[in-house]
Write a protein that holds these residues in place. Structure first.
Motif, PDB file in Angstrom:
ATOM      1  N   ARG A 183       0.872  -1.186   0.000  1.00 59.82           N
ATOM      2  CA  ARG A 183       0.000   0.000   0.000  1.00 59.82           C
ATOM      3  C   ARG A 183       0.899   1.222   0.000  1.00 59.82           C
ATOM      4  O   ARG A 183       1.679   1.421   0.934  1.00 59.82           O
ATOM      5  N   THR A 184       0.791   2.022  -1.047  1.00 60.33           N
ATOM      6  CA  THR A 184       1.666   3.170  -1.226  1.00 60.33           C
ATOM      7  C   THR A 184       0.838   4.427  -1.445  1.00 60.33           C
ATOM      8  O   THR A 184       0.025   4.469  -2.371  1.00 60.33           O
TER       9      THR A 184
ATOM     10  N   VAL B 177      -0.236   7.809  -2.918  1.00 60.17           N
ATOM     11  CA  VAL B 177       0.065   8.402  -4.209  1.00 60.17           C
ATOM     12  C   VAL B 177       0.942   9.643  -4.039  1.00 60.17           C
ATOM     13  O   VAL B 177       1.755   9.954  -4.905  1.00 60.17           O
TER      14      VAL B 177
ATOM     15  N   ASN C 280      -5.624   3.418  -7.559  1.00 60.45           N
ATOM     16  CA  ASN C 280      -5.350   2.414  -8.587  1.00 60.45           C
ATOM     17  C   ASN C 280      -4.675   1.216  -7.926  1.00 60.45           C
ATOM     18  O   ASN C 280      -4.143   1.330  -6.825  1.00 60.45           O
ATOM     19  N   GLU C 281      -4.717   0.103  -8.608  1.00 64.36           N
ATOM     20  CA  GLU C 281      -4.069  -1.115  -8.123  1.00 64.36           C
ATOM     21  C   GLU C 281      -3.390  -1.807  -9.295  1.00 64.36           C
ATOM     22  O   GLU C 281      -3.893  -1.762 -10.413  1.00 64.36           O
TER      23      GLU C 281
ATOM     24  N   TRP D  95      -2.296   1.863  -4.785  1.00 62.02           N
ATOM     25  CA  TRP D  95      -2.011   3.298  -4.666  1.00 62.02           C
ATOM     26  C   TRP D  95      -3.137   3.941  -3.875  1.00 62.02           C
ATOM     27  O   TRP D  95      -4.283   3.965  -4.311  1.00 62.02           O
ATOM     28  N   THR D  96      -2.809   4.471  -2.693  1.00 62.45           N
ATOM     29  CA  THR D  96      -3.829   5.030  -1.800  1.00 62.45           C
ATOM     30  C   THR D  96      -3.910   6.549  -1.940  1.00 62.45           C
ATOM     31  O   THR D  96      -2.942   7.215  -2.301  1.00 62.45           O
ATOM     32  N   THR D  97      -5.101   7.072  -1.620  1.00 57.23           N
ATOM     33  CA  THR D  97      -5.374   8.499  -1.695  1.00 57.23           C
ATOM     34  C   THR D  97      -6.455   8.828  -0.675  1.00 57.23           C
ATOM     35  O   THR D  97      -6.720   8.024   0.229  1.00 57.23           O
TER      36      THR D  97
ATOM     37  N   TYR E   9      -1.526  11.225 -10.171  1.00 52.28           N
ATOM     38  CA  TYR E   9      -2.524  10.162 -10.256  1.00 52.28           C
ATOM     39  C   TYR E   9      -2.026   9.065 -11.165  1.00 52.28           C
ATOM     40  O   TYR E   9      -1.372   9.310 -12.173  1.00 52.28           O
ATOM     41  N   VAL E  10      -2.352   7.860 -10.770  1.00 60.93           N
ATOM     42  CA  VAL E  10      -1.917   6.678 -11.505  1.00 60.93           C
ATOM     43  C   VAL E  10      -3.159   6.034 -12.104  1.00 60.93           C
ATOM     44  O   VAL E  10      -4.153   5.820 -11.407  1.00 60.93           O
TER      45      VAL E  10
ATOM     46  N   THR F 187       1.197  -3.162  -6.259  1.00 59.73           N
ATOM     47  CA  THR F 187       0.948  -1.972  -5.451  1.00 59.73           C
ATOM     48  C   THR F 187      -0.517  -1.581  -5.431  1.00 59.73           C
ATOM     49  O   THR F 187      -1.197  -1.652  -6.455  1.00 59.73           O
TER      50      THR F 187
END
Length: 147
Positions: free
Chosen positions: A5-6, A8, A129-130, A136-138, A77-78, A134
């Motif tokens: 979990r990363t 963003v 996104n996933e 991607w957390t926000t 943003y991813v 990863t």
């Protein structure tokens, strides 16, 4: 395999569930609050202070404005360019205590038709996104009535 979990954007939010908060900074000299955080100097042009302290921001606020996003947002943003784009709702929220406006997406499934100016919302953890490695957390602003 467990995915990492990363955030963003590093150091803009912290916590999980009811403890989730956006992180800002407050000038020790003039008490101005900044988001996104400021770590170098006080952005208040009338202040000569330089000591900035990290502060968690209000969990709740009111919708100041909103729109729907029908385009892929730019970095940080991813998103996967091979997956069909789903519109999202973008909210400008005036935070309760700080009286500052912060932008953020509504959670998936909350459309512009579900939102109105003045509606109470709360900041909650979200997933942008996933991929295979990863998550991607926000943050999202969720209508309080949607609990």
């Amino acid at each position: 395999m467990t995915r990492t979990r990363t955030p963003v954007v590093a150091d803009w939010f912290t916590g999980e569930g009811e403890e989730f908060r956006l992180l800002g900074t407050r000038c020790a000299a003039c008490s101005a609050v900044f988001f996104p955080r400021e770590d170098g100097f006080c952005r208040n042009p009338g202040c000569g202070g330089g000591e900035l302290v990290e502060v968690p921001l209000s969990r709740r606020g009111r919708v100041w404005s909103y729109t729907d996003g029908r385009y892929r947002p730019p970095l940080p943003y991813v998103s996967d360019p091979d997956v069909a784009w789903e519109p999202y709702t973008l909210l400008a929220v005036e935070l309760e205590a700080e009286r500052m406006v912060v932008l953020g997406q509504a959670p998936p499934g909350v459309t512009a038709a579900d939102v109105e100016v003045g509606m109470e919302v709360e900041v909650v953890p979200g997933v942008l996104n996933e991929d295979a490695e990863t998550v991607w957390t926000t943050w999202h602003f969720r209508p309080v009535s949607a609990r």
